[in-house]
Each structure stands twice: as C-alpha cells, then as structure tokens.
Write a protein that holds these residues in place. Structure first.
Motif, mmCIF file in Angstrom:
data_model
loop_
_atom_site.group_PDB
_atom_site.id
_atom_site.type_symbol
_atom_site.label_atom_id
_atom_site.label_comp_id
_atom_site.label_asym_id
_atom_site.label_seq_id
_atom_site.Cartn_x
_atom_site.Cartn_y
_atom_site.Cartn_z
ATOM 1 N N LEU A 70 0.806 -1.220 0.000
ATOM 2 C CA LEU A 70 0.000 0.000 0.000
ATOM 3 C C LEU A 70 0.841 1.273 0.000
ATOM 4 O O LEU A 70 0.568 2.221 -0.745
ATOM 5 C CB LEU A 70 -0.946 -0.004 1.215
ATOM 6 N N ASN A 71 1.879 1.335 0.814
ATOM 7 C CA ASN A 71 2.655 2.572 0.960
ATOM 8 C C ASN A 71 3.706 2.772 -0.116
ATOM 9 O O ASN A 71 4.326 3.839 -0.182
ATOM 10 C CB ASN A 71 3.325 2.601 2.341
ATOM 11 N N SER A 72 3.924 1.784 -0.971
ATOM 12 C CA SER A 72 4.999 1.904 -1.961
ATOM 13 C C SER A 72 4.561 1.607 -3.389
ATOM 14 O O SER A 72 5.382 1.662 -4.303
ATOM 15 C CB SER A 72 6.139 0.947 -1.585
ATOM 16 N N PHE A 73 3.278 1.310 -3.620
ATOM 17 C CA PHE A 73 2.860 0.907 -4.959
ATOM 18 C C PHE A 73 2.967 2.062 -5.960
ATOM 19 O O PHE A 73 2.852 3.240 -5.603
ATOM 20 C CB PHE A 73 1.423 0.367 -4.945
ATOM 21 N N VAL A 74 3.219 1.720 -7.201
ATOM 22 C CA VAL A 74 3.228 2.683 -8.308
ATOM 23 C C VAL A 74 2.220 2.193 -9.334
ATOM 24 O O VAL A 74 2.335 1.082 -9.849
ATOM 25 C CB VAL A 74 4.630 2.797 -8.950
ATOM 26 N N GLY A 75 1.217 2.983 -9.597
ATOM 27 C CA GLY A 75 0.151 2.562 -10.500
ATOM 28 C C GLY A 75 -0.130 3.573 -11.589
ATOM 29 O O GLY A 75 0.738 4.353 -11.981
ATOM 30 N N LYS A 76 -1.355 3.575 -12.065
ATOM 31 C CA LYS A 76 -1.782 4.492 -13.120
ATOM 32 C C LYS A 76 -2.402 5.744 -12.497
ATOM 33 O O LYS A 76 -2.994 5.678 -11.422
ATOM 34 C CB LYS A 76 -2.822 3.811 -14.024
ATOM 35 N N THR A 77 -2.301 6.863 -13.198
ATOM 36 C CA THR A 77 -2.861 8.119 -12.718
ATOM 37 C C THR A 77 -4.049 8.513 -13.592
ATOM 38 O O THR A 77 -3.960 8.488 -14.823
ATOM 39 C CB THR A 77 -1.818 9.238 -12.732
ATOM 40 N N THR A 78 -5.153 8.839 -12.967
ATOM 41 C CA THR A 78 -6.366 9.222 -13.694
ATOM 42 C C THR A 78 -6.434 10.733 -13.883
ATOM 43 O O THR A 78 -5.697 11.496 -13.265
ATOM 44 C CB THR A 78 -7.622 8.786 -12.917
ATOM 45 N N ASP A 79 -7.347 11.168 -14.750
ATOM 46 C CA ASP A 79 -7.763 12.571 -14.769
ATOM 47 C C ASP A 79 -8.645 12.796 -13.555
ATOM 48 O O ASP A 79 -8.859 11.878 -12.755
ATOM 49 C CB ASP A 79 -8.543 12.868 -16.054
ATOM 50 N N PHE A 80 -9.194 13.988 -13.419
ATOM 51 C CA PHE A 80 -10.122 14.212 -12.321
ATOM 52 C C PHE A 80 -11.388 13.407 -12.569
ATOM 53 O O PHE A 80 -11.994 13.473 -13.643
ATOM 54 C CB PHE A 80 -10.452 15.707 -12.190
ATOM 55 N N ILE A 81 -11.776 12.613 -11.590
ATOM 56 C CA ILE A 81 -12.928 11.728 -11.727
ATOM 57 C C ILE A 81 -13.961 12.049 -10.646
ATOM 58 O O ILE A 81 -13.612 12.535 -9.566
ATOM 59 C CB ILE A 81 -12.533 10.242 -11.618
ATOM 60 N N THR A 82 -15.231 11.780 -10.978
ATOM 61 C CA THR A 82 -16.322 11.950 -10.015
ATOM 62 C C THR A 82 -16.963 10.586 -9.764
ATOM 63 O O THR A 82 -16.583 9.581 -10.368
ATOM 64 C CB THR A 82 -17.387 12.927 -10.542
ATOM 65 N N VAL A 83 -17.966 10.570 -8.921
ATOM 66 C CA VAL A 83 -18.638 9.321 -8.590
ATOM 67 C C VAL A 83 -19.363 8.723 -9.800
ATOM 68 O O VAL A 83 -19.704 7.532 -9.808
ATOM 69 C CB VAL A 83 -19.632 9.549 -7.421
ATOM 70 N N SER A 84 -19.567 9.515 -10.845
ATOM 71 C CA SER A 84 -20.264 9.023 -12.035
ATOM 72 C C SER A 84 -19.331 8.729 -13.206
ATOM 73 O O SER A 84 -19.796 8.478 -14.319
ATOM 74 C CB SER A 84 -21.327 10.035 -12.474
ATOM 75 N N SER A 85 -18.017 8.701 -12.976
ATOM 76 C CA SER A 85 -17.040 8.461 -14.054
ATOM 77 C C SER A 85 -16.881 6.966 -14.316
ATOM 78 O O SER A 85 -15.842 6.357 -14.017
ATOM 79 C CB SER A 85 -15.695 9.089 -13.687
ATOM 80 N N LEU A 86 -17.897 6.364 -14.901
ATOM 81 C CA LEU A 86 -17.942 4.910 -15.042
ATOM 82 C C LEU A 86 -17.021 4.360 -16.122
ATOM 83 O O LEU A 86 -16.840 3.152 -16.220
ATOM 84 C CB LEU A 86 -19.376 4.455 -15.317
ATOM 85 N N THR A 87 -16.446 5.224 -16.945
ATOM 86 C CA THR A 87 -15.539 4.755 -18.008
ATOM 87 C C THR A 87 -14.102 5.175 -17.757
ATOM 88 O O THR A 87 -13.268 5.140 -18.661
ATOM 89 C CB THR A 87 -16.007 5.291 -19.375
ATOM 90 N N ALA A 88 -13.788 5.550 -16.540
ATOM 91 C CA ALA A 88 -12.458 6.108 -16.231
ATOM 92 C C ALA A 88 -11.384 5.029 -16.103
ATOM 93 O O ALA A 88 -10.192 5.339 -16.184
ATOM 94 C CB ALA A 88 -12.536 6.924 -14.947
ATOM 95 N N PHE A 89 -11.765 3.770 -15.901
ATOM 96 C CA PHE A 89 -10.781 2.719 -15.635
ATOM 97 C C PHE A 89 -10.918 1.615 -16.684
ATOM 98 O O PHE A 89 -11.908 0.888 -16.696
ATOM 99 C CB PHE A 89 -10.991 2.133 -14.235
ATOM 100 N N ASN A 90 -9.898 1.480 -17.552
ATOM 101 C CA ASN A 90 -9.992 0.461 -18.609
ATOM 102 C C ASN A 90 -9.673 -0.943 -18.106
ATOM 103 O O ASN A 90 -9.831 -1.910 -18.835
ATOM 104 C CB ASN A 90 -9.086 0.817 -19.791
ATOM 105 N N ASP A 91 -9.203 -1.066 -16.862
ATOM 106 C CA ASP A 91 -8.935 -2.393 -16.294
ATOM 107 C C ASP A 91 -10.005 -2.827 -15.295
ATOM 108 O O ASP A 91 -9.827 -3.802 -14.571
ATOM 109 C CB ASP A 91 -7.542 -2.441 -15.638
ATOM 110 N N LEU A 92 -11.123 -2.103 -15.272
ATOM 111 C CA LEU A 92 -12.275 -2.486 -14.466
ATOM 112 C C LEU A 92 -13.531 -2.405 -15.338
ATOM 113 O O LEU A 92 -13.626 -1.532 -16.209
ATOM 114 C CB LEU A 92 -12.453 -1.551 -13.259
ATOM 115 N N SER A 93 -14.474 -3.290 -15.104
ATOM 116 C CA SER A 93 -15.746 -3.205 -15.816
ATOM 117 C C SER A 93 -16.549 -2.040 -15.248
ATOM 118 O O SER A 93 -16.200 -1.461 -14.213
ATOM 119 C CB SER A 93 -16.531 -4.506 -15.644
#
Length: 488
Positions: free
Chosen positions: A386-409
């Motif tokens: 948790l304290n050291s992971f390096v992942g992907k960075t999103t744009d600004f997202i809201t609770v309705s941003s259902l297409t923001a993550f291409n690795d999640l349905s």
C-alpha cells in the motif's frame, strides 16, 4: 454478466411499486414439488392475506421470463436455482401482501370502472384500433389465464399503486444542492488493481486435508432411500366414436388451437384419444397401488429394488420428493409418472446422511480452499504494498465516471467509486465484491462547476428506496408472516 447479476440480484427483483402487469406474453414455468404444512391451499399467509400456489407459480414465471430476456435466452432452471428465483418470487408476493394488508386497513378499493378503464387501454386487447372483448378473451386464453384470474391480479396491482400514491416522496431545494455538490467532487488518483489471478496456492494433500479437518461436518453424504417399486406402463386402447365424442363434449376446453379457439371434434380426435389413454393408465396404476399396498399383486407382477439419493436418482425430482416424505409407518407412495411409466413405490429403509471421508469430499473442498487462500494472500499483498505501490494516474474523476478505468468493468468501477467517495482516507485500498482489490492514493481534489439536471430524480429514487425499505420493515413487524412451503 451472470456473476454480476447474482451479486446484485436483490436490485434486479421487480418490486411491486415499479412493476406492471406482465402476465401477457409470459408462459408458466414450474420447478418441481414441495412439501406443505397444514394449509395445503396456500403457500404462505401474511396478516389476513393468503398467497396461493398459483400466485407463486405466476410470480416465478414472470421473473423467469425477465431474466431470460436479460440473458438473451440463455437462462434455464439451473441458473434459476443459482439465482434463488423461487425465493425471489415468494419475497415479491410477501411484500405485495404486506402492502395489501395496509390498503385494507385504510378501506381502499379499486372500483369496477377503474379496473375496466385500465383494461380497455391495454393495446394487447385491441382490434382495429379499439378494445375488443373477444380479442381480450383469446389473448388471455393463449396465456393460460381466465378473465377472472387476470382481473383479480390486475385489481391487486392497482390497489397497491393506489396505496403507495398516498405516500408521495418530495424533494427539497436544500437536498438538491447537497446532491449537486456531492456529484461535483472530483479526485485525481493513482491506483493499482490487484487480482487473484496472479496468486498461486499450495494445494497439496497435506494443506488441503488440514483445511478439511476444520470444516468436515459441512461435507455430508446424501440421505439415501432403499425402495421397492412396481412399474405400470402406459395403456393404449381402442375407443368407439361414442366414447370419444362424450369425452370431447365433457372436456372440450382442453383442446384449443394456436389461436386459442376450441378445436372441432375431428381436429381434436387424436388429442382426445391421448387423454383417454392417459386416464386409463392412471386408473390402472391406482389399482396396482392398492394391490401393492394390500400385498395382493398378481403373480406376474414383479417388484424391483433401487437406492435413491439426490446424486443418484434415475427417476425424477418428483419421485425423490415423494419418497423423502414417506416413513416406515406410511411407506407407500401413490403412482408417480416418470417418462410415460407410472412407478408405485414402497420405502424399505432410510440411510441417514453422514460426514464424507476426505477422499470423497476433496473435489468440494478444493475450490473453497483455493478461494480462501487466494483472498488471504491478496489481502496480505495489498497491505504490504500500500505505501509503496506505483500505478496508473487518472484525470479528475467523479462518482459518475464509469468509463475512467480500462482495467475495471463498469459494474466494478461503480462499486469502487461509490466506496472511494465515502472514504476519509487519502491512501488506502478497496476490496470489490468479485475479490479484486484496488489500491489508491488521492493526488488532488477539487470541486467542479457542473450543473446536474437530474439530481431531483436521484434524490427521489434514493428517498423512495429508503422509504420503501422502512415501510416494509414496519409492516413486517405489524403483520405476521407464515410460510407453509418448505425449502424456501
């Protein structure tokens, strides 16, 4: 898709306050036999309202058709069992019965005029652009319903709608402002998705057996039933014209064409003979049953032995259900039809269920063990990285941003975002229902200036859901619910 629907099935249930009459166009689907308590005419009673087997079958049929449509025809009885469709159907009817009790306490009713106004506006009953009484009867007949049954069901639905209309849900301006603010909070995050697919598990007998030892009483053999049975084959006879004509006249409503109209005697003759043979077969089986029970079988009739269980049942589920209801004091079952042959059964011995050996239970234990160990390992990995992971960075997202993550349905994204925007932690992880874990670190946060035009609808749906749940809980405490059907 099916997995997601199983997890969210309670939201897929068509509850009474948003349902419409769906009998037209829906066939009836059965699911086998059940055992009943003392009230054989009803499967349940809620307050003063009884729920009949016919109502349960229709509710099950409607749900079955709805799921089958959503799955584009790829729905069957096995999936219905996985989804708990029987229980869903009964829950619907119990909810309806609770509200019916409430309506009756307020002396609410649906007049004949109100009922007729709804029926005459249903396009399914139109002919040449207007309501047609004969079309009305034919459509109902094709769907195996009488006008009386349909009108009774429709009257109940209208009564429930009238009851709920007395309790409107209003939305205030301050509530709109609050929801508008919540929908415009935006986060920029760094995230990483962890999946069980990358986790390996030691499945050696040593590990698996130790796991089995902690829960071996959960893996039991089937109850077995040793029976004697006599077979009564189908009867095929010749009938004179007078017999055929008399049976047809007494039972002509049995014989209808695709258009719902009663067939003529000439058109129905083959079906009439088939019914006469079926009746003769059943009569012969009943005579054999009486002789078997009295120990007076003809010398040319032989009995055979068989051991039945849920996993070894060469007959059918109806036979197993009837055998399970027998006892050594009442060991005989009336004739059961299996593939055009009647079976008359005597229970000889019941072998109780017992814990399975490790070898017998191994195939059932293995997937449970693998699933639990993968969850444990994935959780440990999430905590350590948790304290050291390096992942992907999103744009600004809201609770309705259902297409923001291409690795999640979309379903996974919706679940993640709902939990993210109620969390008070800048860096944390969220476990999804399918077992995936999403690590996240909030990098920036801001308030957008978007105007949401449908926030009133959002609030109304939320308040309606909360109100409905609260109302049903109150009614459950007020009206006693008795379930006479076992297994649900």
């Amino acid at each position: 898709m099916i997995t997601w629907m199983q997890r969210h099935k309670k939201w897929l249930i068509i509850t009474i306050w948003i349902s419409t009459i769906a009998f037209i166009g829906a066939g009836f689907v059965g699911w086998g036999q059940y055992k009943y308590g003392d009230k054989a005419s009803a499967v349940a009673k809620v307050g003063d309202v009884e729920i009949s087997m016919s109502e349960l079958q229709k509710a099950y049929s409607r749900l079955y058709q709805q799921y089958n449509q959503m799955l584009q025809g790829n729905f069957d009885e096995e999936k219905a069992k996985q989804f708990g469709l029987q229980k869903q159907a009964l829950q619907q009817l119990v909810q309806q019965a609770l509200l019916t009790n409430l309506a009756e306490s307020y002396d609410l009713m649906v007049s004949d005029i109100e009922l007729f106004n709804v029926i005459k506006n249903q396009k399914a009953f139109y002919k040449n652009g207007v309501f047609d009484k004969e079309t009305y009867r034919q459509v109902l007949s094709q769907n195996r319903m009488t006008p009386k049954e349909y009108e009774s069901s429709l009257r109940k639905e209208l009564l429930l709608q009238k009851t709920l209309a007395l309790l409107p849900v209003k939305v205030s301006k301050s509530e709109e402002n609050i929801v508008n603010t919540l929908l415009n909070i935006a986060d920029k995050i760094n995230y990483k998705v962890l999946s069980q697919e990358s986790i390996s598990v030691d499945t050696s007998d040593e590990k698996l057996k130790a796991f089995w030892e902690t829960m071996k009483d959960n893996f039991m053999t089937d109850v077995k039933y040793e029976i004697l049975y006599v077979k009564q084959a189908s009867v095929t006879k010749s009938y004179d014209d007078a017999t055929i004509s008399q049976y047809y006249q007494e039972n002509k409503t049995h014989f209808r064409g695709d258009d719902g109209k009663i067939l003529s005697l000439d058109q129905a003759k083959e079906a009439v003979i088939k019914e006469l043979n079926a009746k003769a077969s059943k009569d012969a089986a009943l005579r054999t049953y009486i002789a078997f029970k009295k120990g007076k079988l003809d010398s040319n009739v032989t009995t055979e032995k068989l051991t039945l269980s849920a996993s070894n049942n060469p007959l059918n589920s109806a036979a197993l259900t009837k055998v399970a209801a027998l006892s050594l004091t009442k060991p005989y079952a009336k004739p059961i039809l299996v593939n055009d042959t009647y079976y008359i059964i005597e229970l000889v011995k019941t072998i109780p269920s017992a814990p399975k050996s490790y070898e017998m239970a191994k195939s059932e234990v293995l997937p449970l063990y693998v699933e639990q160990k993968k969850k444990e390992k994935l959780l440990a990995l999430a905590k350590s990285s948790l304290n050291s992971f390096v992942g992907k960075t999103t744009d600004f997202i809201t609770v309705s941003s259902l297409t923001a993550f291409n690795d999640l349905s979309k379903a996974q994204t919706a679940e993640f975002l709902q939990k993210l925007f109620v969390s008070n932690k800048k860096r944390d992880f969220i476990t999804l229902k399918d077992g995936k874990i999403v690590l996240y670190n909030i990098l920036e946060q801001k308030l957008l200036d978007n105007k949401n035009s449908n926030q009133s609808d959002v609030i109304a749906r939320l308040k309606s859901t909360m109100f409905s749940e609260g109302l049903l809980k109150t009614l459950q405490n007020k009206y006693k619910t008795e379930i006479f059907i076992k297994g649900l």
